[in-house]
Enzyme design. Sequence first.
Site, PDB file in Angstrom:
ATOM      1  N   HIS A  16       0.841  -1.196   0.000  1.00  0.00           N
ATOM      2  CA  HIS A  16       0.000   0.000   0.000  1.00  0.00           C
ATOM      3  C   HIS A  16       0.872   1.241   0.000  1.00  0.00           C
ATOM      4  O   HIS A  16       2.092   1.162   0.111  1.00  0.00           O
ATOM      5  CB  HIS A  16      -0.983  -0.002   1.184  1.00  0.00           C
ATOM      6  CG  HIS A  16      -0.363   0.204   2.529  1.00  0.00           C
ATOM      7  ND1 HIS A  16      -1.053   0.712   3.597  1.00  0.00           N
ATOM      8  CD2 HIS A  16       0.883  -0.018   2.998  1.00  0.00           C
ATOM      9  CE1 HIS A  16      -0.278   0.780   4.664  1.00  0.00           C
ATOM     10  NE2 HIS A  16       0.910   0.343   4.323  1.00  0.00           N
ATOM     11  N   CYS A  25       5.673   6.032   4.790  1.00  0.00           N
ATOM     12  CA  CYS A  25       4.555   5.243   4.254  1.00  0.00           C
ATOM     13  C   CYS A  25       3.853   5.914   3.071  1.00  0.00           C
ATOM     14  O   CYS A  25       2.921   5.348   2.510  1.00  0.00           O
ATOM     15  CB  CYS A  25       3.555   4.910   5.352  1.00  0.00           C
ATOM     16  SG  CYS A  25       4.241   3.749   6.549  1.00  0.00           S
ATOM     17  N   HIS A  29       4.970   0.296  -0.368  1.00  0.00           N
ATOM     18  CA  HIS A  29       5.694  -0.690   0.439  1.00  0.00           C
ATOM     19  C   HIS A  29       4.709  -1.772   0.851  1.00  0.00           C
ATOM     20  O   HIS A  29       3.515  -1.665   0.584  1.00  0.00           O
ATOM     21  CB  HIS A  29       6.319  -0.016   1.668  1.00  0.00           C
ATOM     22  CG  HIS A  29       5.300   0.531   2.614  1.00  0.00           C
ATOM     23  ND1 HIS A  29       4.568   1.675   2.334  1.00  0.00           N
ATOM     24  CD2 HIS A  29       4.864   0.081   3.814  1.00  0.00           C
ATOM     25  CE1 HIS A  29       3.740   1.910   3.341  1.00  0.00           C
ATOM     26  NE2 HIS A  29       3.898   0.948   4.253  1.00  0.00           N
ATOM     27  N   HIS A  31       3.508  -5.172   3.714  1.00  0.00           N
ATOM     28  CA  HIS A  31       3.519  -5.740   5.061  1.00  0.00           C
ATOM     29  C   HIS A  31       3.094  -7.200   5.010  1.00  0.00           C
ATOM     30  O   HIS A  31       2.322  -7.604   4.141  1.00  0.00           O
ATOM     31  CB  HIS A  31       2.543  -4.996   5.979  1.00  0.00           C
ATOM     32  CG  HIS A  31       2.864  -3.564   6.183  1.00  0.00           C
ATOM     33  ND1 HIS A  31       3.894  -3.134   6.988  1.00  0.00           N
ATOM     34  CD2 HIS A  31       2.301  -2.445   5.667  1.00  0.00           C
ATOM     35  CE1 HIS A  31       3.943  -1.806   6.965  1.00  0.00           C
ATOM     36  NE2 HIS A  31       2.979  -1.365   6.170  1.00  0.00           N
ATOM     37  N   HIS A  75      -1.159 -10.410  -1.713  1.00  0.00           N
ATOM     38  CA  HIS A  75      -0.318 -10.056  -2.864  1.00  0.00           C
ATOM     39  C   HIS A  75      -0.996  -9.038  -3.789  1.00  0.00           C
ATOM     40  O   HIS A  75      -0.819  -9.069  -5.002  1.00  0.00           O
ATOM     41  CB  HIS A  75       0.138 -11.310  -3.615  1.00  0.00           C
ATOM     42  CG  HIS A  75       1.199 -12.043  -2.863  1.00  0.00           C
ATOM     43  ND1 HIS A  75       0.884 -12.912  -1.852  1.00  0.00           N
ATOM     44  CD2 HIS A  75       2.546 -12.001  -2.939  1.00  0.00           C
ATOM     45  CE1 HIS A  75       2.008 -13.392  -1.343  1.00  0.00           C
ATOM     46  NE2 HIS A  75       3.034 -12.853  -1.974  1.00  0.00           N
ATOM     47  N   GLU A 136       0.169  -5.176  11.582  1.00  0.00           N
ATOM     48  CA  GLU A 136       0.857  -4.684  10.395  1.00  0.00           C
ATOM     49  C   GLU A 136       2.354  -4.980  10.452  1.00  0.00           C
ATOM     50  O   GLU A 136       2.971  -5.306   9.442  1.00  0.00           O
ATOM     51  CB  GLU A 136       0.623  -3.180  10.264  1.00  0.00           C
ATOM     52  CG  GLU A 136       1.245  -2.558   9.037  1.00  0.00           C
ATOM     53  CD  GLU A 136       0.915  -1.096   8.892  1.00  0.00           C
ATOM     54  OE1 GLU A 136      -0.230  -0.780   8.515  1.00  0.00           O
ATOM     55  OE2 GLU A 136       1.794  -0.265   9.170  1.00  0.00           O
TER      56      GLU A 136
END
Length: 150
Positions: A16, A25, A29, A31, A75, A136
């Site tokens: 995201h 952020c 990137h 998680h 994904h 997260e």
Amino acid sequence: MSNIRLTKLFNFETGHALYGYDGKCRNVHGHSYKLAVTVIGKPITDSSHVKLGMVIDFGDLKKIVKEEIVDKFDHATVFNRNTPHVELAEELKKRGHNVLLVDYQPTSENMVLDFSEKIKARLPEGIALHSLKLQETETSFAEWYAGDNG
């Protein structure tokens, strides 16, 4: 009969970016999310029922969460459709990437709210969503509790 809480754990990888954010952020990137789904209800007492003694079959809960959350978000890269990230999303889609456009900033807080609505809509009668915990990172998570939300 007493209420019993059941929890099932799920894992998925999601990318995201937070448009307009003033930190790292804002960049795309990902998680390794961990989602704990807790439901509450009374165990089935009908001795002729195939699921006697269960609140909900763990397999049935898995099916709901897999279809509504894991299969869609795993994904995938998530962007807020109401930002210029939509242009990046369209380019990624053209190149065969799995992109989700949502109506919110894709923070853990907003994702857990979205997930709560999706899961609640699919639970059978007599079973309520009690809580969600969306982890997260190793040290950061968002929680949603039914009791906090009327």
